[in-house]
Enzyme design. Structure first.
Site, mmCIF file in Angstrom:
data_model
loop_
_atom_site.group_PDB
_atom_site.id
_atom_site.type_symbol
_atom_site.label_atom_id
_atom_site.label_comp_id
_atom_site.label_asym_id
_atom_site.label_seq_id
_atom_site.Cartn_x
_atom_site.Cartn_y
_atom_site.Cartn_z
ATOM 1 N N SER A 29 48.726 36.859 41.013
ATOM 2 C CA SER A 29 47.983 36.902 39.746
ATOM 3 C C SER A 29 48.593 36.073 38.622
ATOM 4 O O SER A 29 47.868 35.428 37.870
ATOM 5 C CB SER A 29 47.830 38.354 39.288
ATOM 6 O OG SER A 29 46.855 39.010 40.057
ATOM 7 N N GLU A 42 28.379 42.796 43.906
ATOM 8 C CA GLU A 42 27.529 43.984 43.812
ATOM 9 C C GLU A 42 28.262 45.221 44.335
ATOM 10 O O GLU A 42 28.084 46.321 43.796
ATOM 11 C CB GLU A 42 26.237 43.757 44.592
ATOM 12 C CG GLU A 42 25.311 42.723 43.977
ATOM 13 C CD GLU A 42 24.941 43.061 42.531
ATOM 14 O OE1 GLU A 42 24.687 44.252 42.244
ATOM 15 O OE2 GLU A 42 24.922 42.145 41.693
ATOM 16 N N HIS A 55 34.302 35.465 34.402
ATOM 17 C CA HIS A 55 35.660 35.238 34.895
ATOM 18 C C HIS A 55 35.981 36.204 36.032
ATOM 19 O O HIS A 55 36.568 35.821 37.042
ATOM 20 C CB HIS A 55 36.677 35.408 33.770
ATOM 21 C CG HIS A 55 38.092 35.333 34.242
ATOM 22 N ND1 HIS A 55 38.704 34.151 34.590
ATOM 23 C CD2 HIS A 55 39.013 36.308 34.454
ATOM 24 C CE1 HIS A 55 39.943 34.394 34.998
ATOM 25 N NE2 HIS A 55 40.155 35.698 34.921
ATOM 26 N N SER A 56 35.623 37.435 35.864
ATOM 27 C CA SER A 56 35.807 38.456 36.891
ATOM 28 C C SER A 56 34.870 39.605 36.570
ATOM 29 O O SER A 56 34.079 39.540 35.614
ATOM 30 C CB SER A 56 37.266 38.951 36.916
ATOM 31 O OG SER A 56 37.544 39.721 35.760
#
Length: 490
Positions: free
Chosen positions: A253, A167, A382-383
Site C-alpha cells: 500500500s 459490486e 479511486h477506490s
C-alpha cells in the site's frame, strides 16, 4: 585578477603533473572501458607526522578533481601536446572549459538561467485514432492475430472482474476494492510486451498484468475474500495480490516504495546476466514521493535494466496533476537523471505494447533504465472508499468513459482486421461473468486461515514475545467473542 591568475597557474601545474604521472584507471563498475577517476591521480596515503613535504608538482597533482583549461577545435590533440602553455594564461581567442567528472563544461561570460520548461510540451506517441484506425505513417510493433485476440479478451475480462468485485464490496461481501476502469490497455498491453522472466513490482492498479501472466479468476477471488487458499493467508487487504510463481511482487500500500526495490531487482538480473528486466508501475502521485527520485538516480548510476511505468491518470485520489507538479508531466523528469523516456497514449493498446516492447529491448541490450509515461484517465473512483464526483465534474468522467474508452477503440481495430465478431463478444462476456461468479461462490465457502497464521512466516522459530502476543489474542477472543469474526478458527 590575482585570484584568476592563481587559478590558471594552479591548473597548469596540475596538467603538467598529470602528464608526468598518468593517473590510474579504475575498472568500470559495469564492464567496458574504465571510467576516468575523479581525482587527477591515484589516491594517496595521508602524510605521516614529521615526513618530508611532497614535491610542489605532486602537491598540485593531488590538490583537486577539476581544473580550468582552454580548448579550440581538436582540444584533445592540444591537451596531448607536450608543449608548455604560457604561464600567464590561455592563448587568445580560445574557449575555456571546466574539466569536471562527466565531461568538459564550457565556461561562458554571460549569465544564463535554464528555462523552467521546454517551449512546447513533449509529444505523445499514438498508433490508433479514436475510431480504432491506425494513423498514417505510424510505426509500431506488429502483433499476431493470436496475441491481439488474447489482449482483447483479457481487457474485457479485467473490465468484468472489476465491475463484479466492485459490486461484491458494495454488497458487503468483501471489505475493499479498487478498479482499473479506463486503464485496461495499460495493464494488458504492457504485460503482453514483457517476458515471463521479467520481474514485476506493481502499485495496486495493475491486476491485468497478473491476469495476463496466468493468475486465475479463482486466485483473484481467494485473495479478495482472504480464505485459506489466499497466498497471503488473509493478512493483506483485498487487491493486494502477489505470485512468486508469476514473478509478481505482492502489492504494498505505501506509495512508491516499490520503485527503489525494482532497481535492486533489475541490477541483480544484470549481475546474473539474465535476459530479463524489471518493470515497476506507479501513478502520477507517486512521483511526488522521495522514493521516485531516489529510484531514478539509483537506476541511472547503476545502469539497471528497469522500466519505470507511470500511469499518469490525472488524479492522485482527489489531487489533480496541476497540484502535483509544474513540470510537463512526468517524462521530462527522466532527463534530469540521465534516463531515456517516452510519453505514450495510455488508452491506445498498440501504442502501449510497442513502447514497452521497445523499452524492454533497450533496457536489456543497452543496460539502461527507461521511463514510460502513459497518459490515461481513471474513470472509476479511486477506490470503494472514494466518491470522485465530489472533486471532478461528472461530464469529464463520462467523456473519458465513452469517447476515449481503450477497450472500444481496440475492439474497432481488431474487428477491422476481421478477427472478431459480435457473437464472439457476447460469448466471451457471458463466459467470463459465469466463471467469475462461480469463483466468488467457491471463495466465500472456503474457511479462513486460523489465528495462528498471524504470527508465522517471519521467524523460523517463533520467539517468546510473539508467543505471548498470540496467547493474549486468544484470551481476548475468548473473553469477547462477539467482537471477533466467528469464521476465523482460533
Amino acid at each position: 585578477m590575482a585570484a584568476l591568475w592563481l587559478a590558471r597557474a594552479s591548473s597548469q601545474l596540475a596538467r603538467r603533473a598529470a602528464r608526468r604521472h598518468p593517473p590510474l584507471r579504475r575498472p568500470s563498475r559495469h564492464g567496458g572501458e574504465p571510467a576516468s577517476p575523479w581525482l587527477l591521480g591515484p589516491a594517496a596515503q595521508p602524510p605521516v607526522l614529521g615526513s618530508p613535504p611532497l614535491p610542489a608538482a605532486e602537491r598540485a597533482f593531488r590538490r583537486g578533481f577539476c581544473s580550468v583549461r582552454s580548448f579550440a577545435g581538436e582540444s584533445s590533440a592540444a591537451a596531448a601536446s607536450d608543449e608548455e602553455e604560457p604561464e600567464n594564461g590561455f592563448a587568445g581567442g580560445d574557449q575555456q572549459a571546466l574539466d569536471f567528472p562527466g565531461g568538459k563544461v564550457s565556461l561562458v561570460a554571460e549569465m544564463n538561467f535554464l528555462p523552467e520548461s521546454h517551449g512546447e510540451r513533449i509529444s505523445c506517441y499514438r498508433v490508433l485514432d479514436d475510431d480504432g484506425r491506425t494513423i498514417s505513417g505510424s510505426r509500431f510493433q506488429e502483433v499476431s492475430k493470436e496475441v491481439a485476440l488474447k489482449m482483447y479478451s483479457e481487457m474485457v475480462t479485467l473490465q468484468i472482474m472489476d465491475n463484479i468485485f466492485y459490486e461484491a464490496q458494495r454488497q458487503g461481501r468483501i471489505s475493499f476494492y479498487l478498479t482499473s476502469n479506463g486503464e485496461e490497455a495499460i495493464n494488458i498491453a504492457s504485460a503482453a510486451a514483457l517476458s515471463a522472466d521479467d520481474i514485476v513490482l506493481p502499485q495496486y492498479r495493475e491486476p491485468g498484468v497478473l491476469l495476463w501472466r496466468g493468475f486465475t479468476l479463482q486466485e483473484f477471488a481467494n485473495q479478495c475474500f482472504g480464505n485459506n487458499m489466499d497466498y497471503g493467508k488473509g493478512r493483506q487487504m483485498p487487491i493486494h495480490y502477489g505470485s512468486n510463481r508469476l514473478n509478481y511482487f505482492t502489492v504494498s500500500s505505501p506509495i512508491a516504495t516499490q520503485l527503489p526495490q525494482a532497481v535492486g531487482a533489475a541490477y541483480s538480473l544484470k549481475m546474473d546476466k539474465k535476459d530479463a528486466c524489471a518493470i515497476t508501475y506507479f501513478g502520477d502521485g507517486g512521483t511526488s514521493e522521495g522514493d521516485f527520485h531516489a529510484a531514478l538516480n539509483f537506476a541511472a548510476v547503476m545502469e539497471a535494466p528497469v522500466i519505470f511505468f507511470c500511469r499518469n491518470n490525472g488524479w492522485a485520489i482527489s489531487t489533480p496533476t496541476t497540484e502535483q507538479f509544474r513540470s510537463d508531466g512526468v517524462v521530462v523528469r527522466g532527463q534530469a537523471y540521465g534516463i531515456r523516456g517516452i510519453r505514450v497514449d495510455g488508452n491506445d493498446a498498440l501504442a502501449v505494447y510497442s513502447a514497452v516492447h521497445a523499452a524492454r529491448e533497450m533496457a536489456i541490450t543497452e543496460g539502461r533504465p527507461i521511463l514510460v509515461e502513459a497518459l490515461t484517465y481513471r474513470v472509476g473512483h479511486h477506490s470503494t472508499s472514494d466518491d470522485s464526483t465530489k472533486y471532478r465534474p461528472v461530464d469529464e468522467i463520462e467523456h473519458w468513459r465513452t469517447a476515449r474508452d481503450p477497450i472500444s477503440r481496440y475492439r474497432k481495430w481488431v474487428q477491422g482486421n476481421d478477427w472478431w465478431s459480435d457473437s464472439e463478444e457476447s460469448e466471451l462476456r457471458n463466459r467470463v461473468r459465469k466463471e467469475l461468479l462461480q469463483a466468488i461462490q467457491v471463495a466465500e465457502r472456503m474457511p479462513k486461515p486460523p489465528v495462528t497464521e498471524l504470527f508465522t512466516d517471519v521467524y523460523d522459530q517463533i520467539p517468546s514475545n510473539l508467543r505471548e502476543q498470540e496467547q493474549l489474542l486468544r484470551d481476548t477472543i475468548m473473553k469477547h467473542p462477539s467482537d471477533y469474526p466467528t469464521d476465523v478458527p482460533v
